[in-house]
Design a protein around this motif. Structure first.
Motif, short mmCIF file in Angstrom:
data_model
loop_
_atom_site.label_atom_id
_atom_site.label_comp_id
_atom_site.label_asym_id
_atom_site.label_seq_id
_atom_site.Cartn_x
_atom_site.Cartn_y
_atom_site.Cartn_z
N PHE A 101 0.82 -1.20 0.00
CA PHE A 101 0.00 0.00 0.00
C PHE A 101 0.86 1.26 0.00
CE2 PHE A 101 -2.33 3.33 2.29
CZ PHE A 101 -3.45 3.44 1.49
N LEU A 102 1.93 1.25 0.78
CA LEU A 102 2.77 2.44 0.92
C LEU A 102 3.65 2.73 -0.29
CD1 LEU A 102 3.76 2.25 4.68
CD2 LEU A 102 2.04 3.71 3.59
N GLU A 103 3.74 1.78 -1.21
CA GLU A 103 4.51 2.03 -2.44
C GLU A 103 3.90 3.18 -3.23
OE1 GLU A 103 4.78 -1.57 -4.67
OE2 GLU A 103 6.15 -2.50 -3.24
N ASN A 104 2.57 3.38 -3.12
CA ASN A 104 1.88 4.38 -3.92
C ASN A 104 1.25 5.50 -3.11
OD1 ASN A 104 2.33 2.89 -6.35
ND2 ASN A 104 0.75 1.48 -5.69
N ASN A 105 1.53 5.55 -1.81
CA ASN A 105 0.92 6.56 -0.94
C ASN A 105 1.95 7.14 0.02
OD1 ASN A 105 -2.08 6.25 -1.61
ND2 ASN A 105 -1.47 4.15 -1.19
N GLU A 106 1.75 8.40 0.40
CA GLU A 106 2.66 9.08 1.31
C GLU A 106 2.18 8.89 2.76
OE1 GLU A 106 4.08 13.59 2.42
OE2 GLU A 106 3.25 13.21 0.44
N LEU A 107 3.00 8.24 3.56
CA LEU A 107 2.67 7.92 4.94
C LEU A 107 2.68 9.15 5.83
CD1 LEU A 107 2.22 5.79 7.23
CD2 LEU A 107 4.71 5.71 7.43
N VAL A 108 1.66 9.25 6.70
CA VAL A 108 1.62 10.27 7.74
C VAL A 108 1.87 9.62 9.10
CG1 VAL A 108 0.20 11.99 8.92
CG2 VAL A 108 0.07 11.77 6.43
N ASP A 109 1.13 8.51 9.39
CA ASP A 109 1.27 7.83 10.68
C ASP A 109 0.68 6.43 10.58
OD1 ASP A 109 1.87 7.41 13.35
OD2 ASP A 109 0.28 8.70 14.12
N ILE A 110 1.11 5.54 11.49
CA ILE A 110 0.57 4.19 11.59
C ILE A 110 0.21 3.93 13.04
CG2 ILE A 110 1.04 1.71 11.40
CD1 ILE A 110 2.98 2.30 9.16
N LYS A 111 -0.98 3.38 13.26
CA LYS A 111 -1.42 2.91 14.58
C LYS A 111 -1.56 1.40 14.47
CE LYS A 111 -1.99 7.19 15.81
NZ LYS A 111 -0.99 7.89 16.54
N TYR A 112 -0.88 0.65 15.33
CA TYR A 112 -0.79 -0.80 15.25
C TYR A 112 -1.42 -1.43 16.48
CZ TYR A 112 1.54 -5.37 15.21
OH TYR A 112 1.81 -6.71 15.23
N GLN A 113 -2.10 -2.58 16.29
CA GLN A 113 -2.74 -3.26 17.42
C GLN A 113 -2.75 -4.77 17.20
OE1 GLN A 113 -6.55 -1.66 18.47
NE2 GLN A 113 -7.14 -3.45 19.61
N VAL A 114 -2.61 -5.50 18.30
CA VAL A 114 -2.73 -6.96 18.28
C VAL A 114 -3.81 -7.35 19.28
CG1 VAL A 114 -1.58 -9.17 18.66
CG2 VAL A 114 -0.29 -7.24 17.73
N ALA A 115 -4.73 -8.19 18.84
CA ALA A 115 -5.78 -8.71 19.72
C ALA A 115 -5.65 -10.23 19.76
CB ALA A 115 -7.15 -8.31 19.23
N ILE A 116 -5.87 -10.81 20.94
CA ILE A 116 -5.78 -12.26 21.11
C ILE A 116 -7.08 -12.75 21.72
CG2 ILE A 116 -4.54 -14.15 22.21
CD1 ILE A 116 -2.12 -12.25 22.41
N GLY A 117 -7.64 -13.79 21.11
CA GLY A 117 -8.85 -14.41 21.63
C GLY A 117 -8.62 -15.90 21.81
N ILE A 118 -9.41 -16.51 22.65
CA ILE A 118 -9.29 -17.95 22.89
C ILE A 118 -10.62 -18.60 22.55
CG2 ILE A 118 -8.89 -19.74 24.61
CD1 ILE A 118 -7.06 -17.76 26.05
N CYS A 119 -10.55 -19.63 21.72
CA CYS A 119 -11.73 -20.40 21.33
C CYS A 119 -11.42 -21.86 21.62
CB CYS A 119 -12.05 -20.18 19.86
SG CYS A 119 -13.51 -21.05 19.29
N GLY A 120 -11.94 -22.37 22.72
CA GLY A 120 -11.57 -23.72 23.15
C GLY A 120 -10.13 -23.71 23.60
N GLU A 121 -9.32 -24.55 22.96
CA GLU A 121 -7.89 -24.59 23.25
C GLU A 121 -7.06 -23.83 22.22
OE1 GLU A 121 -6.42 -28.48 24.08
OE2 GLU A 121 -8.16 -29.02 25.30
#
Length: 54
Positions: free
Chosen positions: A21-41
């Motif tokens: 995506f950034l090959e064709n667009n000028e970056l201003v900022d990035i906000k990053y997040q990781v979410a973890i869920g558990i389903c059974g084991e």
């Protein structure tokens, strides 16, 4: 300024999509997040990023 949201199952997939995506667009900022869920084991990960770009 515009926004783009990415949501992937692996950090490698997220990195690849952001880099493409950034090959064709000028970056201003990035906000990053990781979410973890558990389903059974099973752990489910969600890697996401909000891109601010011009």
């Amino acid at each position: 300024m515009k926004t783009k949201i990415f949501d992937c199952e692996t950090e490698f997939e997220l990195e690849e999509k952001i880099n493409e995506f950034l090959e064709n667009n000028e970056l201003v900022d990035i906000k990053y997040q990781v979410a973890i869920g558990i389903c059974g084991e099973e752990q489910i990960y969600c890697f996401s990023a909000l891109i601010l770009y011009q």
